[in-house]
Design a protein around this motif. Structure first.
Motif, PDB file in Angstrom:
ATOM      1  N   THR A 136       0.858  -1.173   0.000  1.00  0.00           N
ATOM      2  CA  THR A 136       0.000   0.000   0.000  1.00  0.00           C
ATOM      3  C   THR A 136       0.896   1.225   0.000  1.00  0.00           C
ATOM      4  O   THR A 136       1.442   1.608   1.024  1.00  0.00           O
ATOM      5  CB  THR A 136      -0.904   0.018   1.231  1.00  0.00           C
ATOM      6  OG1 THR A 136      -1.314  -1.312   1.483  1.00  0.00           O
ATOM      7  CG2 THR A 136      -2.119   0.868   1.015  1.00  0.00           C
ATOM      8  N   ILE A 137       1.057   1.794  -1.175  1.00  0.00           N
ATOM      9  CA  ILE A 137       1.878   2.983  -1.310  1.00  0.00           C
ATOM     10  C   ILE A 137       1.025   4.025  -2.009  1.00  0.00           C
ATOM     11  O   ILE A 137      -0.090   3.745  -2.428  1.00  0.00           O
ATOM     12  CB  ILE A 137       3.133   2.676  -2.146  1.00  0.00           C
ATOM     13  CG1 ILE A 137       2.699   1.945  -3.418  1.00  0.00           C
ATOM     14  CG2 ILE A 137       4.119   1.843  -1.353  1.00  0.00           C
ATOM     15  CD1 ILE A 137       3.792   1.692  -4.369  1.00  0.00           C
ATOM     16  N   PHE A 138       1.538   5.228  -2.139  1.00  0.00           N
ATOM     17  CA  PHE A 138       0.776   6.277  -2.829  1.00  0.00           C
ATOM     18  C   PHE A 138       1.172   6.247  -4.294  1.00  0.00           C
ATOM     19  O   PHE A 138       2.186   6.797  -4.699  1.00  0.00           O
ATOM     20  CB  PHE A 138       1.043   7.623  -2.185  1.00  0.00           C
ATOM     21  CG  PHE A 138       0.751   7.624  -0.718  1.00  0.00           C
ATOM     22  CD1 PHE A 138      -0.519   7.313  -0.257  1.00  0.00           C
ATOM     23  CD2 PHE A 138       1.739   7.900   0.209  1.00  0.00           C
ATOM     24  CE1 PHE A 138      -0.805   7.284   1.094  1.00  0.00           C
ATOM     25  CE2 PHE A 138       1.464   7.881   1.566  1.00  0.00           C
ATOM     26  CZ  PHE A 138       0.191   7.569   2.010  1.00  0.00           C
ATOM     27  N   MET A 196       0.153   7.594  -7.030  1.00  0.00           N
ATOM     28  CA  MET A 196       0.242   8.787  -7.860  1.00  0.00           C
ATOM     29  C   MET A 196       1.498   9.599  -7.553  1.00  0.00           C
ATOM     30  O   MET A 196       1.900  10.445  -8.333  1.00  0.00           O
ATOM     31  CB  MET A 196      -0.989   9.681  -7.659  1.00  0.00           C
ATOM     32  CG  MET A 196      -2.269   9.137  -8.237  1.00  0.00           C
ATOM     33  SD  MET A 196      -2.187   9.022 -10.031  1.00  0.00           S
ATOM     34  CE  MET A 196      -2.307  10.771 -10.454  1.00  0.00           C
ATOM     35  N   HIS A 197       2.082   9.371  -6.396  1.00  0.00           N
ATOM     36  CA  HIS A 197       3.269  10.136  -6.025  1.00  0.00           C
ATOM     37  C   HIS A 197       4.532   9.455  -6.533  1.00  0.00           C
ATOM     38  O   HIS A 197       4.549   8.246  -6.756  1.00  0.00           O
ATOM     39  CB  HIS A 197       3.349  10.261  -4.498  1.00  0.00           C
ATOM     40  CG  HIS A 197       2.478  11.345  -3.948  1.00  0.00           C
ATOM     41  ND1 HIS A 197       2.438  12.605  -4.474  1.00  0.00           N
ATOM     42  CD2 HIS A 197       1.612  11.360  -2.909  1.00  0.00           C
ATOM     43  CE1 HIS A 197       1.591  13.346  -3.785  1.00  0.00           C
ATOM     44  NE2 HIS A 197       1.063  12.616  -2.833  1.00  0.00           N
ATOM     45  N   THR A 198       5.589  10.222  -6.669  1.00  0.00           N
ATOM     46  CA  THR A 198       6.874   9.640  -7.040  1.00  0.00           C
ATOM     47  C   THR A 198       7.406   8.843  -5.850  1.00  0.00           C
ATOM     48  O   THR A 198       6.939   8.997  -4.725  1.00  0.00           O
ATOM     49  CB  THR A 198       7.900  10.739  -7.375  1.00  0.00           C
ATOM     50  OG1 THR A 198       8.040  11.569  -6.231  1.00  0.00           O
ATOM     51  CG2 THR A 198       7.461  11.574  -8.558  1.00  0.00           C
ATOM     52  N   ASP A 213       8.547  11.217  -3.234  1.00  0.00           N
ATOM     53  CA  ASP A 213       7.488  11.826  -2.430  1.00  0.00           C
ATOM     54  C   ASP A 213       6.879  10.837  -1.438  1.00  0.00           C
ATOM     55  O   ASP A 213       6.486  11.210  -0.340  1.00  0.00           O
ATOM     56  CB  ASP A 213       6.380  12.395  -3.331  1.00  0.00           C
ATOM     57  CG  ASP A 213       6.787  13.731  -3.945  1.00  0.00           C
ATOM     58  OD1 ASP A 213       7.811  14.282  -3.494  1.00  0.00           O
ATOM     59  OD2 ASP A 213       6.092  14.200  -4.860  1.00  0.00           O
ATOM     60  N   LEU A 216       6.761  11.772   2.481  1.00  0.00           N
ATOM     61  CA  LEU A 216       5.568  11.778   3.327  1.00  0.00           C
ATOM     62  C   LEU A 216       5.757  10.895   4.558  1.00  0.00           C
ATOM     63  O   LEU A 216       5.161  11.151   5.596  1.00  0.00           O
ATOM     64  CB  LEU A 216       4.348  11.291   2.533  1.00  0.00           C
ATOM     65  CG  LEU A 216       3.827  12.259   1.482  1.00  0.00           C
ATOM     66  CD1 LEU A 216       2.683  11.639   0.708  1.00  0.00           C
ATOM     67  CD2 LEU A 216       3.356  13.546   2.127  1.00  0.00           C
ATOM     68  N   GLU A 220       7.635   0.165   0.346  1.00  0.00           N
ATOM     69  CA  GLU A 220       6.843   0.258   1.568  1.00  0.00           C
ATOM     70  C   GLU A 220       7.707   0.005   2.804  1.00  0.00           C
ATOM     71  O   GLU A 220       7.518   0.632   3.836  1.00  0.00           O
ATOM     72  CB  GLU A 220       5.645  -0.690   1.520  1.00  0.00           C
ATOM     73  CG  GLU A 220       4.576  -0.223   2.506  1.00  0.00           C
ATOM     74  CD  GLU A 220       3.310  -1.049   2.453  1.00  0.00           C
ATOM     75  OE1 GLU A 220       3.257  -2.032   1.705  1.00  0.00           O
ATOM     76  OE2 GLU A 220       2.376  -0.696   3.194  1.00  0.00           O
TER      77      GLU A 220
END
Lengths: 378, 250
Positions: free
Chosen positions: B95-97, B99-101, B104, B108, B161
């Protein structure tokens, strides 16, 4: 590092276009003689001003929907509240020039046989107070509403539905005469703003330019927010809310902050809208209005900021043209547009254009790199 | 400040969680020491994920005690507060973001001030970039720095992650099936990475892959029907008759 500079290409483009509008519209209205092809007729100035206010409203919706996934279907309420705050100031400026000539009470209060000004009307004759209320009233409502909603982790469609309920409830409340805000008729017959007659051409131009300035500042503010780490957290919340929580972010504080900020922008948009259209009434709270704003953003391109501005201007210009040429078909055209964009351009017009641009520049780069000599000659 | 009732880092006692009468955890007790790595095994439905949910505040137990550092009552805190205490979690599916690089994502996760005002005024300072450089190096994603996280391979996502977990500088890491969907080489590398991490931090690893667990070479706890069935070295646990029964069916 990917550039998140405040002055990237998109920002420069948006700001130059807005600056051009702020210069061209007054010039074309003032300089060329009426009848000339370059002349912009007087009635178009407030109409364009209205579009600009709508664009600011759309921007406020894009900030929350596009970047943090909060779909508010009640943002028209914050717009209308800002508008009412400005309307109350304008009403107090009428003074004894109303139909009944009462120096204090607005006409509708005389009509309802009221003897004195309700408490919440005090202070609105003073512009700085009214300007403060333009921010404070929508902001306070967003803060309280958002606090309850986000704290209880109301998300997605449930949040959208309660925002609809909120604006609907406000509409019903403002329809009542007892509310003391003009009931069904709302507030109108404005005379002056800060001593300038609202109907005058020069006042209207000033209001237009102010609206463009507000839009430009709103855009810069949104860019600044989105470019900060805060903005990255917002996107993280949009894409994986519970993951963001496990990283130690208080998601509800983030949502509340951005929701309130967005309501402030919507309030400012409403306040600039009212003197240009000359009326504010409860129909501004109509649930359909708020949904329409979401359509503007979806058409222009959600999560791009510039797309929200573009979508609002495009759809409203279309609305003006359609309601004059083919009035019965406007709602069909709007619905059709929404369906078309959702199906074929899920990222909106600007999103699709951006993709196309990226793909073609990639192709160009790919074509250039293997044999740079042939193209260098061109 | 209350006196710590236990010297262990994480202390679970008699934890019971039931969903509609089904006991996902049944009087589970477990203690993890500072800088200890523990592998949790057990068949599907043994309560491994529910246990992680309880530790991270996602699920409230019906009864039982959950203490962190002997003083913090985990059952009274929410996800955010628990994350701030220093418990990080890696989920079963990465579970990562997306849309972000990659950069980033790590930014975060970095241990920084988490309030809206602090982040509004922050734009990723050089100091953060130095920390990110080191993390990227450690999870071997330096070359992927500017790619969108969604474009990474499955194994890279798992490592990203883990990198995000490290960025939080937690005292305890909960890692759910880190080897799932990885190649043999990646699995071996992941075991190395986790052993390295466990030198300074406590780690709980939930895993099905026995080769991987053997690679880790740590104390194993076997869960079954929501409680501890056996505890000890992998050899001792796999020799346990009850464990064999549970895994092979009776």
């Amino acid at each position: 590092m990917r550039t998140h500079s405040l002055f990237d290409r998109q920002t420069i483009l948006v700001l130059s276009l807005l600056a051009a509008a702020a210069i061209l519209v007054p010039t074309m209205n003032e300089l060329p003689p009426p009848g000339s092809a370059l002349h912009l007729s007087d009635h178009l100035v407030p109409l364009l001003g209205k579009y600009v206010c709508f664009a600011l409203l759309a921007l406020s919706v894009d900030l929350i929907w596009g970047f943090s996934g909060i779909l508010s279907l009640g943002h028209g309420a914050f717009f209308a509240l800002g508008g009412y705050a400005m309307g109350m100031y304008l009403m107090r400026q009428i003074g004894p020039r109303g139909v009944y000539g009462d120096p204090i009470l607005p006409d509708f209060m005389i009509f309802l046989n009221w003897k004195e000004l309700p408490w919440f009307w005090h202070g609105f004759d003073w512009f700085p107070f009214a300007a403060l209320m333009v921010l404070l009233v929508p902001g306070a409502l967003a803060l309280v509403f958002g606090w309850f909603a986000f704290r209880s982790r109301v998300t997605g469609v449930y949040f959208s539905i309660i925002t609809q309920a909120m604006t609907f409830a406000l509409m019903l409340a403002f329809f009542r005469n007892d509310m003391g805000l003009g009931g069904n008729n709302g507030l109108t017959d404005f005379k002056e703003i800060l001593g300038f007659p609202v109907q005058n051409g020069s006042t209207r131009i000033a209001l237009f330019v102010l609206s463009v300035l507000a839009l430009a500042s709103g855009y810069l503010l949104c860019r600044w927010v989105v470019g900060s780490t805060f903005g990255k957290v917002l996107v993280a919340v949009r894409d994986a809310e519970s993951r963001t929580r496990f990283l130690g972010y208080r998601v509800e504080h983030y949502k509340l902050t951005v929701f309130t900020l967005s309501a402030l922008l919507a309030g400012v948009a409403g306040a600039l809208y009212v003197p240009q259209v000359g009326i504010i009434n409860p129909s501004e709270f109509a649930p359909a209005n708020s949904i329409e704003v979401v359509i503007w953003v979806a058409v222009g391109g959600r999560g791009t900021l510039a797309g929200a501005i573009f979508g609002a201007l495009l759809v409203n210009a279309g609305k003006t043209w359609f309601t004059a040429a083919l009035p019965e078909f406007w709602l069909f055209a709007l619905g059709g547009l929404f369906v078309f964009v959702t199906l074929f351009m899920p990222r909106g017009i600007l999103g699709a254009a951006g993709d196309l641009w990226e793909r073609s520049s990639q192709k160009l780069r790919a074509r250039r790199s293997p044999q740079p000599a042939t193209h260098a000659a061109e | 400040m209350t006196v710590p009732v236990t010297p262990t880092l994480l202390y679970l006692d008699n934890i019971t969680v039931s969903f509609d009468g089904f006991r996902a955890l049944n009087a589970l007790s477990l203690a993890i020491d500072h800088a200890e790595m523990r592998a949790i095994i057990g068949p599907n439905g043994a309560g491994k994920t529910t246990m992680m949910d309880v530790i991270t505040g996602k699920t409230q137990p019906n009864e039982g005690t959950a203490l962190f550092e002997g003083t913090h009552d985990l059952t009274a805190l929410d996800e955010t507060a628990i994350a701030e205490l220093g418990i990080g979690r890696k989920f079963q599916t990465p579970t990562i973001f997306e849309m972000h690089t990659v950069e980033d994502n790590l930014l975060l996760a970095l241990k920084n001030r988490r309030g809206p005002l602090a982040t509004l005024l922050s734009r990723g300072v050089n100091q953060d970039m130095v920390r990110i450089d080191a993390l990227l190096e450690r999870v071997r994603l330096t070359a992927q720095r500017h790619r969108r996280a969604g474009e990474l391979s499955h194994g890279q996502k798992q490592w990203l992650e883990i990198g995000m977990l490290l960025a939080q500088e937690p005292k305890l890491l909960l890692i759910d099936e880190p080897a799932a969907g990885m190649t043999d080489q990646e699995t071996a590398d992941t075991a190395d990475l986790l052993r390295d991490i466990a030198r300074s931090k406590a780690v709980i690893v939930v895993e099905h892959d026995m080769t991987f667990v053997r690679d880790l070479g740590v104390k194993v706890t076997c869960l079954h029907e929501g409680s501890v069935l056996a505890e000890g070295s992998l050899d001792a646990v796999s020799a346990n008759e009850r464990v064999v029964e549970v895994y092979l069916g009776r």
